[in-house]
Design an enzyme around this catalytic site. Structure first.
Site, PDB file in Angstrom:
ATOM      1  N   LYS A   1       1.869  -3.349   7.404  1.00 57.48           N
ATOM      2  CA  LYS A   1       2.184  -3.746   5.962  1.00 57.48           C
ATOM      3  C   LYS A   1       3.598  -3.726   5.454  1.00 57.48           C
ATOM      4  CE  LYS A   1      -0.564  -4.640   3.396  1.00 57.48           C
ATOM      5  NZ  LYS A   1      -0.917  -5.957   2.499  1.00 57.48           N
TER       6      LYS A   1
ATOM      7  N   TYR B   1      -1.681  -0.354  11.014  1.00 58.52           N
ATOM      8  CA  TYR B   1      -1.755  -0.764   9.956  1.00 58.52           C
ATOM      9  C   TYR B   1      -0.999  -0.627   8.958  1.00 58.52           C
ATOM     10  CZ  TYR B   1      -3.449  -1.360   4.902  1.00 58.52           C
ATOM     11  OH  TYR B   1      -3.379  -1.607   3.591  1.00 58.52           O
TER      12      TYR B   1
ATOM     13  N   THR C   1       0.856  -1.241  -0.007  1.00 56.30           N
ATOM     14  CA  THR C   1      -0.007  -0.105   0.041  1.00 56.30           C
ATOM     15  C   THR C   1       0.839   1.180  -0.161  1.00 56.30           C
ATOM     16  OG1 THR C   1      -1.438   1.491   1.422  1.00 56.30           O
ATOM     17  CG2 THR C   1      -0.135  -0.520   2.431  1.00 56.30           C
ATOM     18  N   ASP C   2       0.603   2.344  -0.542  1.00 56.86           N
ATOM     19  CA  ASP C   2       0.980   3.715  -0.429  1.00 56.86           C
ATOM     20  C   ASP C   2       0.894   4.089   0.862  1.00 56.86           C
ATOM     21  OD1 ASP C   2      -1.546   4.422   0.047  1.00 56.86           O
ATOM     22  OD2 ASP C   2      -1.934   5.866  -1.766  1.00 56.86           O
ATOM     23  N   GLU C   3       0.396   3.484   2.046  1.00 55.66           N
ATOM     24  CA  GLU C   3       0.478   4.036   3.288  1.00 55.66           C
ATOM     25  C   GLU C   3       1.714   3.769   3.874  1.00 55.66           C
ATOM     26  OE1 GLU C   3      -2.854   3.758   5.851  1.00 55.66           O
ATOM     27  OE2 GLU C   3      -4.226   4.054   4.174  1.00 55.66           O
TER      28      GLU C   3
HETATM   29  P1  NAD Z   1     -10.003  -6.626   2.403  1.00 52.89           P
HETATM   30  O1  NAD Z   1     -10.270  -6.280   3.897  1.00 52.89           O
HETATM   31  O2  NAD Z   1     -11.457  -6.297   1.656  1.00 52.89           O
HETATM   32  O3  NAD Z   1      -9.945  -8.189   2.185  1.00 52.89           O
HETATM   33  C1  NAD Z   1      -8.991  -8.909   2.996  1.00 52.89           C
HETATM   34  C2  NAD Z   1      -9.164 -10.426   2.690  1.00 52.89           C
HETATM   35  O4  NAD Z   1      -8.385 -11.118   3.236  1.00 52.89           O
HETATM   36  C3  NAD Z   1     -10.620 -10.802   3.196  1.00 52.89           C
HETATM   37  O5  NAD Z   1     -11.066 -11.724   2.255  1.00 52.89           O
HETATM   38  C4  NAD Z   1     -10.185 -11.746   4.512  1.00 52.89           C
HETATM   39  O6  NAD Z   1     -11.013 -12.539   4.990  1.00 52.89           O
HETATM   40  C5  NAD Z   1      -8.733 -12.305   4.088  1.00 52.89           C
HETATM   41  N1  NAD Z   1      -8.091 -12.354   5.179  1.00 52.89           N
HETATM   42  C6  NAD Z   1      -7.656 -11.499   6.281  1.00 52.89           C
HETATM   43  N2  NAD Z   1      -7.045 -12.257   7.048  1.00 52.89           N
HETATM   44  C7  NAD Z   1      -6.667 -13.444   6.755  1.00 52.89           C
HETATM   45  C8  NAD Z   1      -5.892 -14.395   7.150  1.00 52.89           C
HETATM   46  N3  NAD Z   1      -4.876 -14.541   8.163  1.00 52.89           N
HETATM   47  N4  NAD Z   1      -5.731 -15.416   6.166  1.00 52.89           N
HETATM   48  C9  NAD Z   1      -6.294 -15.598   5.023  1.00 52.89           C
HETATM   49  N5  NAD Z   1      -7.109 -14.521   4.612  1.00 52.89           N
HETATM   50  C10 NAD Z   1      -7.214 -13.413   5.392  1.00 52.89           C
HETATM   51  O7  NAD Z   1      -9.038  -6.000   1.876  1.00 52.89           O
HETATM   52  P2  NAD Z   1      -8.705  -5.209   0.332  1.00 52.89           P
HETATM   53  O8  NAD Z   1      -9.354  -3.892   0.424  1.00 52.89           O
HETATM   54  O9  NAD Z   1      -9.173  -6.052  -0.764  1.00 52.89           O
HETATM   55  O10 NAD Z   1      -7.318  -5.277   0.310  1.00 52.89           O
HETATM   56  C11 NAD Z   1      -6.734  -6.219  -0.128  1.00 52.89           C
HETATM   57  C12 NAD Z   1      -4.907  -6.009  -0.234  1.00 52.89           C
HETATM   58  O11 NAD Z   1      -4.685  -4.806  -0.750  1.00 52.89           O
HETATM   59  C13 NAD Z   1      -4.369  -5.779   1.426  1.00 52.89           C
HETATM   60  O12 NAD Z   1      -3.197  -6.492   1.378  1.00 52.89           O
HETATM   61  C14 NAD Z   1      -4.282  -4.234   1.580  1.00 52.89           C
HETATM   62  O13 NAD Z   1      -3.370  -4.109   2.384  1.00 52.89           O
HETATM   63  C15 NAD Z   1      -3.891  -3.911  -0.054  1.00 52.89           C
HETATM   64  N6  NAD Z   1      -4.351  -2.680  -0.344  1.00 52.89           N
HETATM   65  C16 NAD Z   1      -5.537  -2.396  -0.413  1.00 52.89           C
HETATM   66  C17 NAD Z   1      -5.813  -0.845  -0.635  1.00 52.89           C
HETATM   67  C18 NAD Z   1      -7.439  -0.323  -0.657  1.00 52.89           C
HETATM   68  O14 NAD Z   1      -7.635   0.704  -0.787  1.00 52.89           O
HETATM   69  N7  NAD Z   1      -8.501  -1.038  -0.272  1.00 52.89           N
HETATM   70  C19 NAD Z   1      -5.082  -0.136  -1.302  1.00 52.89           C
HETATM   71  C20 NAD Z   1      -3.927  -0.760  -1.526  1.00 52.89           C
HETATM   72  C21 NAD Z   1      -3.393  -1.921  -0.902  1.00 52.89           C
HETATM   73  O1  DAU Z   2      -3.884   4.120   0.493  1.00 57.99           O
HETATM   74  C1  DAU Z   2      -4.271   2.712   0.556  1.00 57.99           C
HETATM   75  C2  DAU Z   2      -5.032   2.424   1.865  1.00 57.99           C
HETATM   76  O2  DAU Z   2      -6.499   3.233   1.434  1.00 57.99           O
HETATM   77  C3  DAU Z   2      -5.051   1.071   1.842  1.00 57.99           C
HETATM   78  O3  DAU Z   2      -3.890   0.513   2.221  1.00 57.99           O
HETATM   79  C4  DAU Z   2      -5.969   0.631   3.157  1.00 57.99           C
HETATM   80  O4  DAU Z   2      -6.326  -0.948   3.055  1.00 57.99           O
HETATM   81  C5  DAU Z   2      -7.495   1.290   2.956  1.00 57.99           C
HETATM   82  O5  DAU Z   2      -8.409   0.882   3.919  1.00 57.99           O
HETATM   83  C6  DAU Z   2      -7.299   2.621   2.621  1.00 57.99           C
HETATM   84  O6  DAU Z   2      -6.934   3.271   3.748  1.00 57.99           O
HETATM   85  P1  DAU Z   2      -7.783   4.797   4.339  1.00 57.99           P
HETATM   86  O7  DAU Z   2      -7.440   5.023   5.682  1.00 57.99           O
HETATM   87  O8  DAU Z   2      -6.905   5.915   3.570  1.00 57.99           O
HETATM   88  O9  DAU Z   2      -8.926   4.364   3.687  1.00 57.99           O
HETATM   89  P2  DAU Z   2     -10.494   4.957   4.479  1.00 57.99           P
HETATM   90  O10 DAU Z   2     -11.463   4.737   3.467  1.00 57.99           O
HETATM   91  O11 DAU Z   2     -10.605   4.515   5.541  1.00 57.99           O
HETATM   92  O12 DAU Z   2     -10.494   6.717   4.631  1.00 57.99           O
HETATM   93  C7  DAU Z   2     -10.100   7.280   3.451  1.00 57.99           C
HETATM   94  C8  DAU Z   2     -10.038   8.883   3.992  1.00 57.99           C
HETATM   95  O13 DAU Z   2     -11.351   9.010   4.363  1.00 57.99           O
HETATM   96  C9  DAU Z   2      -9.221   8.929   4.838  1.00 57.99           C
HETATM   97  O14 DAU Z   2      -8.641  10.287   4.925  1.00 57.99           O
HETATM   98  C10 DAU Z   2      -9.960   9.135   6.431  1.00 57.99           C
HETATM   99  C11 DAU Z   2     -11.295   9.565   5.591  1.00 57.99           C
HETATM  100  N1  DAU Z   2     -12.931   9.025   6.256  1.00 57.99           N
HETATM  101  C12 DAU Z   2     -12.552   7.589   6.353  1.00 57.99           C
HETATM  102  C13 DAU Z   2     -13.802   6.907   6.910  1.00 57.99           C
HETATM  103  C14 DAU Z   2     -13.916   5.511   7.074  1.00 57.99           C
HETATM  104  C15 DAU Z   2     -13.524   9.838   6.748  1.00 57.99           C
HETATM  105  O15 DAU Z   2     -13.416  11.016   6.747  1.00 57.99           O
HETATM  106  N2  DAU Z   2     -14.566   9.399   7.340  1.00 57.99           N
HETATM  107  C16 DAU Z   2     -15.002   8.041   7.492  1.00 57.99           C
HETATM  108  O16 DAU Z   2     -16.009   7.581   8.068  1.00 57.99           O
END
Ligand code: NAD
Ligand code: DAU
Length: 341
Positions: free
Chosen positions: A151, A147, A123-125
């Site tokens: 990562k 988190y 992730t970019d985080e």
């Molecule tokens: P998500 O939370 O929707 O899905 C995570 C999945 O992993 C779920 O199906 C969960 O059941 C499974 N999981 C969790 N713990 C597990 C374990 N111990 N063993 C097997 N399976 C397990 O997440 P997402 O948003 O689809 O993110 C997927 C990946 O991409 C993650 O690694 C996250 O860090 C990364 N990522 C997410 C974002 C975003 O904005 N959502 C952006 C960049 C990177």
């Molecule tokens: O940048 C990649 C990441 O993006 C992934 O690695 C994470 O898995 C994914 O959860 C996401 O993280 P963020 O914390 O950026 O996403 P979130 O949707 O929780 O929040 C996005 C922005 O919106 C952040 O600035 C916080 C704000 N926010 C979020 C929630 C849930 C609000 O203002 N209100 C909210 O209720």
């Protein structure tokens, strides 16, 4: 390729599975997923009848579950993670178990099986708060939440396995991803489903924090390209380069659903809230990737999907969802009859 896709029942992982089976007819996909609160087997319904697809419920932190599956495939693509920042602030332990220890178990299995490739979805985080400019792959990792630290810990192990054992591993660092099948705790599906229910949209702090949003298909096409054409040992950013703050997300959702601005509600800020992430994705672009869905179109498609798939998201907004919601959004006033009070 015979792929082991861990976390393939989640939001991005399931998109990657659907895309792989659609676009690579010669590939086989096994999904290993623990089915946490965020995992949902229904995300894989579109591929369930495909003879090249198999689903296994299990934990990436369990070597007994991972070992045999790793021996039966060529490549692991690791999506499995605890993924929600706010939950990591409340209870970080499971993040460290899955995102760090689980990554170690997968790396060890890939090494033992002699896989020609491993891909870690990150992730970019991990770059931390970026006040100006855009993060590049060589920049230092400065995670600031449990988190992002977990990562980054997983990434450190990938780097160690590259250096110590020559594991041909690739890391992708994607930006904030949105689209269909996203669990409604993240800002975009939360705001869409809350607006559909006439509930307040909780905006953290002043709503000025910026994220670099990318549509889920574009993110998965980037991972697919890095997997097939990336150079082992390299890291690749995947971001669309569109910076949007929380207020704009809320305004866009309300406009698309024709709901009143009065649904916006400012709530206490997230502790340690990173103010801005922004990625430079030049490196992946030189391999031929570019985002295809601009944010206006992506938001429209996403809103339409949630409007048309109430049967998918409504059951998720119950029980544990509201218990977490109440703990997390202490300043939100529940609406009468919302079930959140
Ligand atoms: P998500 O939370 O929707 O899905 C995570 C999945 O992993 C779920 O199906 C969960 O059941 C499974 N999981 C969790 N713990 C597990 C374990 N111990 N063993 C097997 N399976 C397990 O997440 P997402 O948003 O689809 O993110 C997927 C990946 O991409 C993650 O690694 C996250 O860090 C990364 N990522 C997410 C974002 C975003 O904005 N959502 C952006 C960049 C990177
Ligand atoms: O940048 C990649 C990441 O993006 C992934 O690695 C994470 O898995 C994914 O959860 C996401 O993280 P963020 O914390 O950026 O996403 P979130 O949707 O929780 O929040 C996005 C922005 O919106 C952040 O600035 C916080 C704000 N926010 C979020 C929630 C849930 C609000 O203002 N209100 C909210 O209720």
């Amino acid at each position: 390729m015979r792929l082991l896709v861990t976390g393939g029942a989640g939001f991005i992982g399931s998109e990657f599975v659907r895309m792989t089976l659609r676009e690579h007819p010669e590939d086989q996909v096994t999904v290993l997923d623990k089915l946490t609160y965020a995992g949902n087997e229904r995300n894989l319904d579109p591929v369930r009848g495909d003879a090249r697809f198999r689903f296994v419920q299990g934990d990436i932190a369990d070597p007994a579950a991972v070992g045999p599956l790793a021996r039966g495939c060529d490549t692991i693509v690791n999506f499995a993670a605890e993924s929600h920042v706010d939950r990591s602030l409340e209870a970080p332990g499971q993040f460290i178990i899955t995102d760090v220890y689980g990554t170690y178990v997968l790396l060890e299995a890939a090494r033992a099986a002699g896989h020609p490739r491993y891909l870690q979805v990150s992730t970019d985080e991990v770059y931390g708060d970026v006040a100006t400019g855009r993060s590049r792959e060589g920049d230092p990792l400065r995670p600031r939440s449990p988190y992002s630290a977990s990562k980054a810990g997983g990434e450190m192990l990938v780097q160690a396995y590259r250096a110590s054992h020559g594991l041909p591993a690739i890391i992708t660092r994607g930006s904030n991803t949105y689209g269909w099948y996203q669990y409604p705790e993240k800002i975009i599906p939360l705001f869409i489903t809350n607006a559909l229910e006439d509930r307040p949209l909780p905006i953290y702090g002043d709503g000025g924090a910026v994220r670099d949003y990318i549509f889920v298909e574009d993110h998965c096409r980037g991972i697919d390209l890095a997997l097939r054409r990336g150079v082992p040992g390299e890291d690749y950013n995947i971001g669309a380069g569109r910076e949007i703050n929380g207020i704009t997300v809320a305004d866009t959702v309300l406009r698309l659903l024709d709901k009143p601005p009065s649904l916006k509600q400012y709530v206490s800020d997230r502790p340690g809230h990173d103010r801005r992430y922004a990625l430079d994705s030049t490196k992946l672009r030189t391999l031929g990737w570019e985002p295809r869905i601009d944010v206006e179109k992506g938001m429209e498609m996403t809103v339409r999907w949630y409007v048309e798939h109430e049967e998918w998201w409504r059951p998720l907004k119950s029980g544990e969802f509201w218990a977490f919601y109440q703990r997390n959004y202490r300043t939100v006033t529940p609406l009468p009859g919302s079930g959140a009070g």
